[in-house]
Scaffold this motif. Structure first.
Motif, PDB file in Angstrom:
ATOM      1  N   UNK A  90     -24.544   1.889 -50.290  1.00  0.00           N
ATOM      2  CA  UNK A  90     -25.011   0.508 -50.157  1.00  0.00           C
ATOM      3  C   UNK A  90     -24.002  -0.487 -50.709  1.00  0.00           C
ATOM      4  N   UNK A  91     -23.453  -0.125 -51.936  1.00  0.00           N
ATOM      5  CA  UNK A  91     -22.494  -1.043 -52.553  1.00  0.00           C
ATOM      6  C   UNK A  91     -21.226  -1.127 -51.704  1.00  0.00           C
ATOM      7  N   UNK A  92     -20.859  -0.004 -51.103  1.00  0.00           N
ATOM      8  CA  UNK A  92     -19.685  -0.021 -50.260  1.00  0.00           C
ATOM      9  C   UNK A  92     -19.901  -0.960 -49.082  1.00  0.00           C
ATOM     10  N   UNK A  93     -21.067  -0.880 -48.521  1.00  0.00           N
ATOM     11  CA  UNK A  93     -21.391  -1.708 -47.364  1.00  0.00           C
ATOM     12  C   UNK A  93     -21.258  -3.187 -47.693  1.00  0.00           C
ATOM     13  N   UNK A  94     -21.706  -3.563 -48.932  1.00  0.00           N
ATOM     14  CA  UNK A  94     -21.696  -4.963 -49.328  1.00  0.00           C
ATOM     15  C   UNK A  94     -20.259  -5.504 -49.330  1.00  0.00           C
ATOM     16  N   UNK A  95     -19.353  -4.784 -50.012  1.00  0.00           N
ATOM     17  CA  UNK A  95     -18.001  -5.341 -50.063  1.00  0.00           C
ATOM     18  C   UNK A  95     -17.330  -5.311 -48.691  1.00  0.00           C
ATOM     19  N   UNK A  96     -17.766  -4.364 -47.857  1.00  0.00           N
ATOM     20  CA  UNK A  96     -17.205  -4.350 -46.502  1.00  0.00           C
ATOM     21  C   UNK A  96     -17.613  -5.600 -45.735  1.00  0.00           C
ATOM     22  N   UNK A  97     -18.864  -5.951 -45.872  1.00  0.00           N
ATOM     23  CA  UNK A  97     -19.369  -7.142 -45.176  1.00  0.00           C
ATOM     24  C   UNK A  97     -18.664  -8.394 -45.697  1.00  0.00           C
ATOM     25  N   UNK A  98     -18.553  -8.486 -47.037  1.00  0.00           N
ATOM     26  CA  UNK A  98     -17.889  -9.655 -47.635  1.00  0.00           C
ATOM     27  C   UNK A  98     -16.434  -9.735 -47.166  1.00  0.00           C
ATOM     28  N   UNK A  99     -15.793  -8.580 -47.168  1.00  0.00           N
ATOM     29  CA  UNK A  99     -14.382  -8.551 -46.733  1.00  0.00           C
ATOM     30  C   UNK A  99     -14.231  -9.046 -45.309  1.00  0.00           C
ATOM     31  N   UNK A 100     -15.070  -8.556 -44.428  1.00  0.00           N
ATOM     32  CA  UNK A 100     -14.981  -8.961 -43.019  1.00  0.00           C
ATOM     33  C   UNK A 100     -15.265 -10.455 -42.873  1.00  0.00           C
ATOM     34  N   UNK A 101     -16.273 -10.927 -43.600  1.00  0.00           N
ATOM     35  CA  UNK A 101     -16.635 -12.348 -43.523  1.00  0.00           C
ATOM     36  C   UNK A 101     -15.468 -13.227 -43.977  1.00  0.00           C
ATOM     37  N   UNK A 102     -14.887 -12.883 -45.142  1.00  0.00           N
ATOM     38  CA  UNK A 102     -13.760 -13.673 -45.651  1.00  0.00           C
ATOM     39  C   UNK A 102     -12.614 -13.653 -44.642  1.00  0.00           C
ATOM     40  N   UNK A 103     -12.383 -12.470 -44.060  1.00  0.00           N
ATOM     41  CA  UNK A 103     -11.322 -12.344 -43.061  1.00  0.00           C
ATOM     42  C   UNK A 103     -11.558 -13.270 -41.881  1.00  0.00           C
ATOM     43  N   UNK A 104     -12.808 -13.288 -41.392  1.00  0.00           N
ATOM     44  CA  UNK A 104     -13.123 -14.123 -40.229  1.00  0.00           C
ATOM     45  C   UNK A 104     -12.991 -15.606 -40.558  1.00  0.00           C
ATOM     46  N   UNK A 105     -13.500 -15.993 -41.741  1.00  0.00           N
ATOM     47  CA  UNK A 105     -13.367 -17.397 -42.162  1.00  0.00           C
ATOM     48  C   UNK A 105     -11.888 -17.754 -42.257  1.00  0.00           C
ATOM     49  N   UNK A 106     -11.117 -16.847 -42.853  1.00  0.00           N
ATOM     50  CA  UNK A 106      -9.670 -17.076 -42.998  1.00  0.00           C
ATOM     51  C   UNK A 106      -9.011 -17.315 -41.656  1.00  0.00           C
TER      52      UNK A 106
ATOM     53  N   UNK B  40      -7.039  -7.458 -43.983  1.00  0.00           N
ATOM     54  CA  UNK B  40      -8.219  -7.477 -44.851  1.00  0.00           C
ATOM     55  C   UNK B  40      -9.439  -6.932 -44.090  1.00  0.00           C
ATOM     56  N   UNK B  41      -9.576  -7.361 -42.841  1.00  0.00           N
ATOM     57  CA  UNK B  41     -10.719  -6.899 -42.037  1.00  0.00           C
ATOM     58  C   UNK B  41     -10.614  -5.395 -41.776  1.00  0.00           C
ATOM     59  N   UNK B  42      -9.403  -4.953 -41.408  1.00  0.00           N
ATOM     60  CA  UNK B  42      -9.218  -3.521 -41.127  1.00  0.00           C
ATOM     61  C   UNK B  42      -9.536  -2.683 -42.357  1.00  0.00           C
ATOM     62  N   UNK B  43      -9.024  -3.127 -43.522  1.00  0.00           N
ATOM     63  CA  UNK B  43      -9.264  -2.382 -44.754  1.00  0.00           C
ATOM     64  C   UNK B  43     -10.754  -2.359 -45.089  1.00  0.00           C
ATOM     65  N   UNK B  44     -11.444  -3.469 -44.787  1.00  0.00           N
ATOM     66  CA  UNK B  44     -12.876  -3.522 -45.067  1.00  0.00           C
ATOM     67  C   UNK B  44     -13.648  -2.556 -44.176  1.00  0.00           C
ATOM     68  N   UNK B  45     -13.260  -2.505 -42.907  1.00  0.00           N
ATOM     69  CA  UNK B  45     -13.952  -1.603 -41.982  1.00  0.00           C
ATOM     70  C   UNK B  45     -13.642  -0.157 -42.320  1.00  0.00           C
ATOM     71  N   UNK B  46     -12.368   0.129 -42.572  1.00  0.00           N
ATOM     72  CA  UNK B  46     -11.974   1.499 -42.860  1.00  0.00           C
ATOM     73  C   UNK B  46     -11.161   1.572 -44.153  1.00  0.00           C
ATOM     74  N   UNK B  47     -11.836   1.673 -45.300  1.00  0.00           N
ATOM     75  CA  UNK B  47     -11.144   1.655 -46.593  1.00  0.00           C
ATOM     76  C   UNK B  47     -10.119   2.793 -46.726  1.00  0.00           C
TER      77      UNK B  47
END
Lengths: 113, 227
Positions: A1-17, A45-52
């Motif tokens: 679950x915690x992994x999922x959270x940072x993945x979502x945040x990472x993708x979101x920040x990437x998209x905003x960026x 950042x997005x790639x790393x978030x999707x596939x750490x």
């Protein structure tokens, strides 16, 4: 679950960026080179978030133990590079400012004559 | 020596206490004077307005850019006039105007292209002495030139020498830079002993320890840039 959270945040920040970078480019505030550099940074950042595990893979190729270490090393190098660029920029500004002030002093005095 | 052949550059930054006396002393001796007011924020600009003499020219930096920048403006202005010798003279009243003839003599006798007035260190307050000692060592290490007073503000140049010297440093590091330029351009340098008058103003300004450290950092960066 915690992994999922940072993945979502990472993708979101990437998209905003990406959105912000594209917006600034459209407004003519950044050059194409800078846009590409930023897009690459946000994309990774997005790639790393999707596939750490992608970082671990890269780290292994480079001979660095863990994926996280690789990110930290890159972040520190990147930060120092930016610091260096800012230093040069300020130094150039100072030089130009001095040139301007000197030129103004010499010219003003010429006009007095 | 005809005083009209000599242009005195006086860089000024917040010297309301001493400037009038210094300029009057120089005027009495009939020298051609260039004052560079480096963005003073005290009453100095107002005090300078009273000098309306043909032999005095005032250049004003709108904001403070440092001793190096002021000297550069002064030298450029001096070179645009008909002058044979260019002398830099501190505005804080630490120099004796009678020493100007002394520093110009080797130039007139064609024994040197540049002269630096060497202050007597035994009279100098300890804090300043240490700062100057460090600067001399730094000048020796970084530029390979051994001088007994690298930070002196009383210097004299022939017109040709002054036109060859390129100043980049904006702050107090300019003193060391000038010495390095003298060497780099293959000019003959001579040190001449001069008097120094110590007043509270002269002690509070100039090369103290913290300025010394800042100059050191700049010198290292300058060297790295040349690599």
């Amino acid at each position: 679950m915690s992994r999922l959270l940072y993945q979502v945040i990472g993708i979101l920040i990437g998209l905003i960026g990406i959105t912000l970078s594209l917006k600034r480019f459209k407004e003519g505030k950044t050059s194409p080179t800078v846009l590409i550099i930023w897009l690459l940074a946000w994309l990774s950042l997005i790639i790393i978030s999707i596939n750490p595990y992608a970082t671990s893979y890269l780290a292994n190729i480079l001979g660095i133990g863990r994926g996280l270490d690789l990110i930290l090393i890159l972040a520190i190098i990147g930060a120092y590079y930016i610091l260096f660029r800012i230093y040069i920029m300020i130094e150039n500004l100072e030089m130009e400012l001095t040139k301007l002030v000197r030129e103004l002093a010499l010219r003003e005095s010429e006009e007095d004559e | 020596m005809n005083p009209r052949d000599v242009t005195i550059i006086v860089p000024v930054y917040n010297e309301e206490g001493t400037i009038i006396q210094v300029i009057n002393d120089l005027m009495d001796r009939g020298y051609d004077i260039i004052i560079v007011d480096d963005g003073s924020t005290d009453s100095t600009p107002y005090l300078l307005q009273r000098f309306k003499d043909d032999n005095i020219k005032i250049y004003r930096h709108v904001i403070n850019r440092g001793l190096g920048a002021a000297l550069r403006t002064g030298i450029e202005a001096a070179l645009s006039r008909k002058t044979s010798y260019i002398v830099t003279f501190d505005a804080d009243g630490q120099h004796d105007p009678d020493d100007i003839e002394k520093v110009c003599k080797p130039l007139i006798d064609d024994k040197a292209d540049a002269v630096i007035g060497k202050r007597n260190f035994s009279e100098m307050p300890l804090s300043r002495n240490i700062g100057n000692f460090i600067m001399n060592i730094i000048t020796l290490i970084f530029y390979g030139i051994k001088v007994s007073d690298s930070q002196s503000g009383l210097r004299a140049f022939t017109r040709t020498a002054a036109s060859k010297i390129k100043i980049n440093d904006r702050g107090y590091g300019v003193s060391s830079e000038i010495i390095s330029e003298i060497k780099r351009r293959g000019l003959r340098l001579k040190e001449v002993p001069i008097k120094t008058i110590y007043t509270p103003e002269t002690i509070s300004k100039g090369t103290n320890l913290s300025v010394g450290i800042r100059i050191l950092v700049k010198l290292i960066i300058n060297i790295l840039k040349r690599l």
